[in-house]
Design a protein around this motif. Structure first.
Motif, PDB file in Angstrom:
ATOM      1  N   UNK A 522      16.094 -31.852   2.339  1.00 48.31           N
ATOM      2  CA  UNK A 522      16.891 -32.566   3.341  1.00 48.31           C
ATOM      3  C   UNK A 522      18.237 -32.970   2.756  1.00 48.31           C
ATOM      4  N   UNK A 523      18.227 -33.442   1.502  1.00 44.36           N
ATOM      5  CA  UNK A 523      19.477 -33.842   0.857  1.00 44.36           C
ATOM      6  C   UNK A 523      20.393 -32.632   0.674  1.00 44.36           C
ATOM      7  N   UNK A 524      19.804 -31.496   0.294  1.00 48.51           N
ATOM      8  CA  UNK A 524      20.618 -30.288   0.102  1.00 48.51           C
ATOM      9  C   UNK A 524      21.255 -29.857   1.425  1.00 48.51           C
ATOM     10  N   UNK A 525      20.506 -29.948   2.523  1.00 52.58           N
ATOM     11  CA  UNK A 525      21.057 -29.583   3.836  1.00 52.58           C
ATOM     12  C   UNK A 525      22.181 -30.541   4.214  1.00 52.58           C
ATOM     13  N   UNK A 526      21.957 -31.840   4.013  1.00 52.54           N
ATOM     14  CA  UNK A 526      22.983 -32.830   4.358  1.00 52.54           C
ATOM     15  C   UNK A 526      24.234 -32.617   3.515  1.00 52.54           C
ATOM     16  N   UNK A 527      24.030 -32.365   2.215  1.00 52.87           N
ATOM     17  CA  UNK A 527      25.184 -32.144   1.344  1.00 52.87           C
ATOM     18  C   UNK A 527      25.958 -30.894   1.747  1.00 52.87           C
ATOM     19  N   UNK A 528      25.224 -29.839   2.130  1.00 51.19           N
ATOM     20  CA  UNK A 528      25.905 -28.602   2.540  1.00 51.19           C
ATOM     21  C   UNK A 528      26.735 -28.842   3.800  1.00 51.19           C
ATOM     22  N   UNK A 529      26.297 -29.773   4.630  1.00 50.44           N
ATOM     23  CA  UNK A 529      27.037 -30.076   5.864  1.00 50.44           C
ATOM     24  C   UNK A 529      28.046 -31.208   5.650  1.00 50.44           C
ATOM     25  N   UNK A 530      28.067 -31.769   4.457  1.00 52.61           N
ATOM     26  CA  UNK A 530      28.949 -32.892   4.174  1.00 52.61           C
ATOM     27  C   UNK A 530      28.612 -34.137   4.991  1.00 52.61           C
ATOM     28  N   UNK A 531      27.326 -34.358   5.223  1.00 53.36           N
ATOM     29  CA  UNK A 531      26.930 -35.486   6.057  1.00 53.36           C
ATOM     30  C   UNK A 531      25.752 -36.234   5.425  1.00 53.36           C
ATOM     31  N   UNK A 532      25.130 -37.130   6.178  1.00 53.66           N
ATOM     32  CA  UNK A 532      23.981 -37.872   5.661  1.00 53.66           C
ATOM     33  C   UNK A 532      22.684 -37.301   6.254  1.00 53.66           C
ATOM     34  N   UNK A 533      21.587 -37.569   5.589  1.00 52.98           N
ATOM     35  CA  UNK A 533      20.284 -37.071   6.052  1.00 52.98           C
ATOM     36  C   UNK A 533      20.004 -37.553   7.481  1.00 52.98           C
ATOM     37  N   UNK A 534      20.420 -38.788   7.783  1.00 56.60           N
ATOM     38  CA  UNK A 534      20.111 -39.362   9.098  1.00 56.60           C
ATOM     39  C   UNK A 534      20.846 -38.662  10.246  1.00 56.60           C
ATOM     40  N   UNK A 535      21.808 -37.779   9.926  1.00 59.66           N
ATOM     41  CA  UNK A 535      22.490 -37.030  10.984  1.00 59.66           C
ATOM     42  C   UNK A 535      21.794 -35.711  11.317  1.00 59.66           C
ATOM     43  N   UNK A 536      20.837 -35.312  10.503  1.00 64.29           N
ATOM     44  CA  UNK A 536      20.257 -33.969  10.646  1.00 64.29           C
ATOM     45  C   UNK A 536      19.166 -33.938  11.723  1.00 64.29           C
TER      46      UNK A 536
END
Ligand code: XCC
Ligand code: SF4
Length: 622
Positions: A522-536
């Motif tokens: 989840x952190x890797x996905x958020x980082x790739x999108x430049x956002x926070x986990x809570x936005x995913x």
């Protein structure tokens, strides 16, 4: 009178409950029935026995006392009890992590024969995260320094745990701002026990916030260390085929079953079972070989790394003994019902406990330590082989099913070609709407496996990728969702994506400590999108949870920004303030909330609604 069809959706479970009924052996369902009606005060979280002025209880109807002897009201009592559940769960996971760090330290000093560093690449990668350079050092030297640095994470000398830097920057800042950044793993659990002592923290909000910090010290601390060190010592999982359900037992072989959580014991048992000398010994005793199978999470550890077959999850642990086919069950700790040795006494199964921390009546205690584990493993496997001669009639009620396990984050990213981008692209394009982590136990209050399987079915048919762990992962494997062909149950988009990768729509992410693999992804996905986990577009669920560990998991998942739906109601309904905060207020605090929904059909609707909502907020379907 047992109504075996109502207790479980599984064929092997139904048939073995029937067998136990005719053998007149009590099951968890019988004992659950005997406990009815369960205490209503405790169910609502309104009873307190923290001190000797009590025990106390608060009357939920507002007629009897509204405070304990010390003056604690419903909010305080409920929050304190919940905080203590988290502390116990975090302690269990983190102490498991500590045991692995001790093995790592002993491997570094060459004091743990049979154990070794298997994944040097990962050792160096994790060491770098702790600021330890590997150049010019032997793997043992790096392991020694890493073990020491991890031990510091357990203590009180740091302001922040090392591995929280894996979380998106925004999330770390939020934790600092809320003052819930975990400091020391043991420190947070110890502080939870302090705060909940009579006369300390009587702010129900501050108690709950500390509960989140304590849980984060599990998720981004103790459990994360457990998973990482297990990968370093025993190998990082890669997808591999396996078999699942009671049918994995073999009528003509010595069946050895490992149950519990820590791979430190089960890995050594596996090595002994696979030794040709032991096979020869088994053949001399008239068996065709030695068949090692797993139960619960130590089973998941072996399944993930070596494809060892899985006999069942939590509510199968008694039933499986009634096959009469198990020569020996070797347990370490956590989720081992003390009832097991009573069941085993009705058959020929030998029960062996192995941990100094976990004793059980009616079990033989053979204590494993890193320096003697290899020898002890051979001792017990030899005794299992000897016990083959005592076997009576066996009843193995079903054929095993195929499954694939082994989806570490490394393996998933590898399958995607080295980056999480293709998964993000599929989510952006809407082929995959989002992902859900389905985790946790079985609980006799919910029809065995019904929650896990129904929720999973509904999510994948609506193009939501499911990753699962623990007993949930075993449930969906037994239901046939963990083979590539299971894409036939998936919606068109998920089917296309999984089909082209040749992976199942439900990915086995491992044991319960391996829930951290979900956090890392989840952190890797958020980082790739430049956002926070809570936005995913992500969600978590624990449809059949029972243990305190599951409470800690749920709390760190929510505190990490992932909406989470629980099946069974936690004991909090006695405080509407606590319920409101956890199910609504937390959204403004950590960007995610809990929901409670025992009906998995309705839980699926909640999760789908949440994921579609998250997509809209991200502007994905504009
Ligand atoms: Fe235990 Fe881990 Fe729950 Fe299963 S899922 S009943 S905690 S074995 Ni962990
Ligand atoms: Fe009763 Fe308070 Fe003691 Fe709890 S801490 S048992 S509520 S007096």
């Amino acid at each position: 009178m047992t109504h075996h069809h109502n207790y479980t959706i599984t064929k092997d479970g139904q048939l073995l409950i029937k067998k136990m009924e005719s053998d007149q052996v009590e099951t968890v369902w019988d004992r659950h029935a005997a406990q009815q009606p369960q205490c209503g005060f405790c169910d609502l979280g309104l009873s307190c026995r923290i001190c000797a002025m009590g025990p106390c209880r608060v009357d939920p109807f507002g007629e009897g006392p509204q405070q304990g002897v010390c003056g604690a009201d419903a909010d305080i009592i409920v929050a304190r009890n919940l905080c203590r559940m988290i502390a116990a769960g975090a302690a269990a996971h983190s102490d498991h992590g500590r045991d692995l760090v001790e093995v790592l330290a002993e491997v570094a000093e060459n004091k743990a024969p049979g154990y070794a560093i298997t994944d040097t690449e990962k050792l160096n990668r994790v060491a770098a995260e702790y600021g330890i350079a590997a150049d010019g050092k032997t793997p043992e030297q790096v392991a020694g320094e890493l073990a020491h640095a991890m031990q510091e994470d357990f203590g009180t000398r740091k302001k922040e745990l090392a591995l929280v830097t894996r979380a998106p920057e925004k999330r770390q800042q939020l934790w600092r701002k809320l003052n819930i950044m975990p400091r020391g793993i043991d420190r947070e659990t110890s502080e939870a026990m302090h705060r909940t002592h009579m006369g300390v923290d009587n702010g129900w909000q501050s108690l709950l916030l500390h509960g989140l910090r304590n849980a984060l010290s599990d998720g981004w601390g103790g459990s994360m260390i457990a998973t990482e060190v297990s990968d370093i010592l025993f190998g990082t999982p890669k997808p591999a085929p396996t078999k699942v359900n009671a049918g994995v037992l073999k009528a003509d072989q010595v069946n050895v079953v490992v149950h519990g959580h820590n791979p430190v014991v089960s890995e050594m048992v596996m090595a002994a079972c696979q030794d040709p000398e032991m096979t020869k010994l088994a053949e001399e005793k008239g068996a065709k070989g030695i068949n090692l199978c797993g139960l619960c999470c130590t089973g998941n550890e072996l399944l993930m790394r070596h494809g060892i077959p899985m006999a069942g999850n939590h509510l199968m642990t008694e039933l499986i003994i009634a096959t009469g086919a198990i020569e020996m069950m070797i347990v370490d700790y956590q989720c081992i019902m003390p009832a097991l040795s009573k069941v085993a006494a009705c058959y020929h199964t030998k029960m062996i406990s192995t941990s100094d921390k976990a004793r059980f009546p009616g079990m033989e205690h053979v204590e494993f330590h890193p320096d003697n584990a290899r020898k002890k493993a051979y001792d017990v496997v030899k005794a299992a082989i000897e016990n083959f001669a005592n076997r009576g009639e066996t009843y193995i009620p079903v054929e095993p099913l195929d499954a694939v396990g082994g989806f570490s984050v490394e393996a998933v990213v590898g399958a995607l070609g080295g980056t999480p981008e293709p998964l993000l692209d599929a989510i952006k394009a809407g082929k995959i709407r989002g992902a859900a982590g389905i985790v946790g136990c079985n609980n006799p209050k919910i029809k065995h496996d019904y929650g896990h399987v129904t929720l999973t079915k509904r999510l994948i048919e609506n193009d939501i990728l499911v990753v699962d762990t623990g007993c949930a992962a075993v449930a969906t494997a037994k239901a046939g969702f963990k083979v590539a062909d299971a894409i036939s149950h998936a919606g068109p988009g998920l089917k296309e994506v999984c089909g082209s990768l040749g992976i199942p729509p439900v990915l086995h992410f491992g044991s319960c400590v391996d829930n951290v693999r979900i956090l890392v992804l989840a952190a890797a996905l958020a980082n790739a999108l430049g956002t926070d986990i809570s936005d995913l577009p992500l969600a978590g669920a624990a449809p059949e949870w029972y243990s305190e560990k599951a409470v800690s998991i749920g709390a760190y998942v929510v505190a990490s920004g992932i909406y989470t739906v629980l099946g069974p109601m936690p004991p909090i309904a006695g405080s509407m303030n606590v319920v409101e905060l956890l199910t609504k207020g937390l959204g403004e605090v950590v960007g995610a909330t809990f929901a409670v929904e025992p009906d998995p059909e309705k839980a699926a609707v909640l999760i789908r609604g949440h994921i579609e909502n998250q997509r809209r907020k991200l502007g994905l379907d504009a």
